[in-house]
Design an enzyme around this catalytic site. Structure first.
Site, PDB file in Angstrom:
ATOM      1  N   LYS A  56      -3.203   4.919  -3.501  1.00 35.57           N
ATOM      2  CA  LYS A  56      -4.400   4.154  -3.892  1.00 35.57           C
ATOM      3  C   LYS A  56      -5.241   3.840  -2.656  1.00 35.57           C
ATOM      4  CE  LYS A  56      -2.075   2.306  -7.933  1.00 35.57           C
ATOM      5  NZ  LYS A  56      -0.680   2.615  -7.552  1.00 35.57           N
ATOM      6  N   CYS A  75       3.270  -1.135 -12.491  1.00 35.75           N
ATOM      7  CA  CYS A  75       3.671   0.017 -13.317  1.00 35.75           C
ATOM      8  C   CYS A  75       4.862  -0.397 -14.172  1.00 35.75           C
ATOM      9  CB  CYS A  75       3.978   1.239 -12.455  1.00 35.75           C
ATOM     10  SG  CYS A  75       5.311   0.993 -11.278  1.00 35.75           S
ATOM     11  N   ALA A 117       0.776  -1.240   0.000  1.00 36.38           N
ATOM     12  CA  ALA A 117       0.000   0.000   0.000  1.00 36.38           C
ATOM     13  C   ALA A 117       0.809   1.292   0.000  1.00 36.38           C
ATOM     14  CB  ALA A 117      -0.924  -0.002   1.216  1.00 36.38           C
TER      15      ALA A 117
HETATM   16  N1  SAM Z   1       0.052   1.012  -3.870  1.00 37.26           N
HETATM   17  C1  SAM Z   1       1.043   2.022  -3.590  1.00 37.26           C
HETATM   18  C2  SAM Z   1       0.459   3.381  -3.922  1.00 37.26           C
HETATM   19  O1  SAM Z   1      -0.401   3.510  -4.783  1.00 37.26           O
HETATM   20  O2  SAM Z   1       0.872   4.373  -3.275  1.00 37.26           O
HETATM   21  C3  SAM Z   1       2.346   1.751  -4.307  1.00 37.26           C
HETATM   22  C4  SAM Z   1       2.900   0.386  -4.006  1.00 37.26           C
HETATM   23  S1  SAM Z   1       4.460   0.020  -4.681  1.00 37.26           S
HETATM   24  C5  SAM Z   1       4.074  -0.349  -6.324  1.00 37.26           C
HETATM   25  C6  SAM Z   1       4.803  -1.555  -4.013  1.00 37.26           C
HETATM   26  C7  SAM Z   1       4.942  -1.583  -2.522  1.00 37.26           C
HETATM   27  O3  SAM Z   1       5.024  -2.967  -2.146  1.00 37.26           O
HETATM   28  C8  SAM Z   1       6.201  -0.952  -1.938  1.00 37.26           C
HETATM   29  O4  SAM Z   1       5.844   0.071  -1.064  1.00 37.26           O
HETATM   30  C9  SAM Z   1       6.908  -2.084  -1.192  1.00 37.26           C
HETATM   31  O5  SAM Z   1       7.479  -1.670   0.039  1.00 37.26           O
HETATM   32  C10 SAM Z   1       5.764  -3.057  -0.952  1.00 37.26           C
HETATM   33  N2  SAM Z   1       6.128  -4.481  -0.768  1.00 37.26           N
HETATM   34  C11 SAM Z   1       7.070  -5.202  -1.404  1.00 37.26           C
HETATM   35  N3  SAM Z   1       7.054  -6.480  -0.988  1.00 37.26           N
HETATM   36  C12 SAM Z   1       6.069  -6.569  -0.059  1.00 37.26           C
HETATM   37  C13 SAM Z   1       5.551  -7.627   0.749  1.00 37.26           C
HETATM   38  N4  SAM Z   1       6.073  -8.864   0.685  1.00 37.26           N
HETATM   39  N5  SAM Z   1       4.549  -7.351   1.603  1.00 37.26           N
HETATM   40  C14 SAM Z   1       4.022  -6.106   1.683  1.00 37.26           C
HETATM   41  N6  SAM Z   1       4.468  -5.067   0.939  1.00 37.26           N
HETATM   42  C15 SAM Z   1       5.477  -5.292   0.085  1.00 37.26           C
END
Ligand code: SAM
Length: 467
Positions: free
Chosen positions: A258, A382, A253
């Site tokens: 979002k 993305c 998140a």
């Molecule tokens: N949804 C967010 C927004 O709109 O602001 C952007 C998310 S970004 C694409 C992906 C996120 O996934 C990063 O913040 C990262 O820290 C998190 N992430 C990566 N692996 C993860 C996991 N195993 N569990 C939870 N979060 C994770």
């Protein structure tokens, strides 16, 4: 209007050769070649590499329509930006702000550029991320500055360059490596305040007065009413379709763009559970929720691959959660991010790029487990690779017979890309934002709202129902 012949030549995105080859093999895969032919496929691929290094030709603002009507927000924004322009240049034309014709909480502001801007003798070098932010309208914040002239004083006029490969040493006075000009500005700090302090310096280091791309800075502008967000990211919230009173899981998140949109679409009625693996980032979710006056968001630092357990935490509202406990789930997955714009250089190896699909599948498995029967799961990235997008959809449909693809509303992007063995009907249900299919910065006769739908970052959305 700018003259394309005077346009500064901007390079294509610079990638490791192995990454370029990999992407080329995707965009020129057999299924694509059979439909569009070698020449057209190659042309599209080259266009993709070029458009990735340029910013989209408009700025997208998500308006807080849970707090005020769109027209009121548009009016206030116009007034704020007028004030901002008053302090820069009286000769500039006022900035247009247009509502999106199909998305009720989106305002679009055209970006003008690249404009012919004359380079000056004094150079400030900034990191690639900072350079990209400048190309989208930001000023230069002090932590982004890597090198500056030896005697730089407040008020000096400087040209700002972006260090494409991160090769320059912090505190240098000049740099001859791979760099790109992003515009001219005025120093708001002396060199010594930037580099010779024990504490990290905050605040604007260089105020941009002649950016290569003209687009307003949103720093401190209506923070509760105008949220900068890429158009496909706003589309994700609408496609998920959250309803007041529902329980929604946002698995990845942070920083919460979002998450907040979902809560706003629910009128802040219900529960949005936001997880992210990185602790510092959870604060950003809380800050954004607070700024947008949203109460229904609960955020936890947690590894979402473990988000569901048949033996959930006792007497705790937080994760892990019992199976089938959410009405809707958003998996905005960690990804290779190759759709981000502008991105003038990526130093990522092929191994790094290929490390994402296994993680995405683990997260996807948890997403399906957490979802109630009849619930909706939206998967988004993305990036532009097949392996993280259409191939994940093909895998998901094979692995979870309970899932079916659903139509998306709005569907303003293209359909899914050929190459993952999906049927034409399945591809039509997917939404891929493919800037290479229509990107042309010199094309100004098409209305902005139509251009805006096509000239986005590279993005992918799939919507499933659990039957
Ligand atoms: N949804 C967010 C927004 O709109 O602001 C952007 C998310 S970004 C694409 C992906 C996120 O996934 C990063 O913040 C990262 O820290 C998190 N992430 C990566 N692996 C993860 C996991 N195993 N569990 C939870 N979060 C994770």
């Amino acid at each position: 209007m700018f003259n394309p012949e005077e346009m500064p030549i901007f390079p294509s995105i610079s990638l490791k050769p192995e990454v370029t080859e990999y992407l080329k093999s995707i965009f020129l895969n057999k299924e694509v070649l059979a439909v569009v032919g070698q020449q057209e496929a190659e042309h599209r691929f080259q266009k993709l590499l070029t458009c990735l290094s340029h910013p989209p030709s408009y700025t997208c603002v998500r308006a807080s329509t849970h707090l005020a009507p769109l027209e009121e927000i548009r009016h206030k924004l116009q007034e704020e930006l007028k004030k901002q322009m008053g302090s820069s240049s009286a000769e500039e034309a006022p900035i247009q702000i247009l509502p999106h014709p199909r998305i009720a909480d989106v305002l679009l502001l055209p970006v003008e550029g690249p404009r012919p801007v004359k380079q000056l003798g004094s150079e400030v070098l900034v990191g690639a991320q900072c350079g990209s932010a400048v190309l989208r309208g930001a000023h230069v914040f002090a932590p982004g500055i890597i090198a500056s002239p030896k005697h730089m004083k407040v008020g000096d006029k400087v040209s700002v360059f972006s260090d494409l490969e991160g090769r320059c040493t912090r505190g240098a006075t000049s740099f001859q490596g791979n760099k790109v000009f992003v515009g001219n500005g005025v120093a708001e700090m002396d060199r010594s305040s930037i580099f010779c302090t024990d504490e990290p310096t905050r605040g604007v280091g260089v105020r941009m007065v002649e950016p290569l791309y003209r687009s307003p800075s949103f720093d401190g502008v209506l923070p509760d009413l105008a949220f900068l967000q890429n158009l496909p990211s706003v589309v994700v919230g609408h496609v998920l379709g959250p309803q007041p009173g529902e329980r929604i899981l946002d698995m990845c998140a942070a920083p919460g763009g979002k998450t907040c949109h979902i809560a706003a679409l629910m009128g802040d009625q219900g529960a949005v559970v936001a997880l992210d693996r990185i602790r510092n980032k959870i604060d950003h979710i809380f800050q954004n929720a607070q700024m947008l006056h949203l109460q229904s968001i609960k955020a936890y630092c947690f590894n979402s691959t473990q988000a569901v357990s048949s033996e959930p935490a006792q007497e705790s509202e937080g994760p892990p959660f019992p199976p089938e406990s959410f009405d809707r789930v958003l998996l905005d997955a960690p990804c290779s991010g190759l759709g981000q714009r502008p991105n003038m250089a990526s130093t990522w190896s092929l191994k790094e790029i290929c490390s994402y699909p296994p993680l995405q599948r683990k997260l996807f498995q948890a997403a399906v487990r957490s979802l109630k029967k009849g619930g909706i799961l939206v998967y988004s990235t993305c990036t532009v690779t097949l392996a993280e997008n259409e191939e994940q959809v093909a895998w998901a449909l094979n692995t979870f017979p309970c899932l079916t693809l659903q139509p998306q509303d709005p569907h303003i992007g293209s359909e899914g890309m050929l190459g993952a063995g999906l049927s034409p009907e399945q591809l039509r249900l997917l939404q891929r934002f493919s800037p290479e299919l229509s990107w042309d910065p010199t094309e100004t006769s098409i209305p902005l709202s139509c251009r805006a739908d096509k000239d986005t970052i590279g993005f992918f959305i799939a919507k499933f129902m659990k039957n």
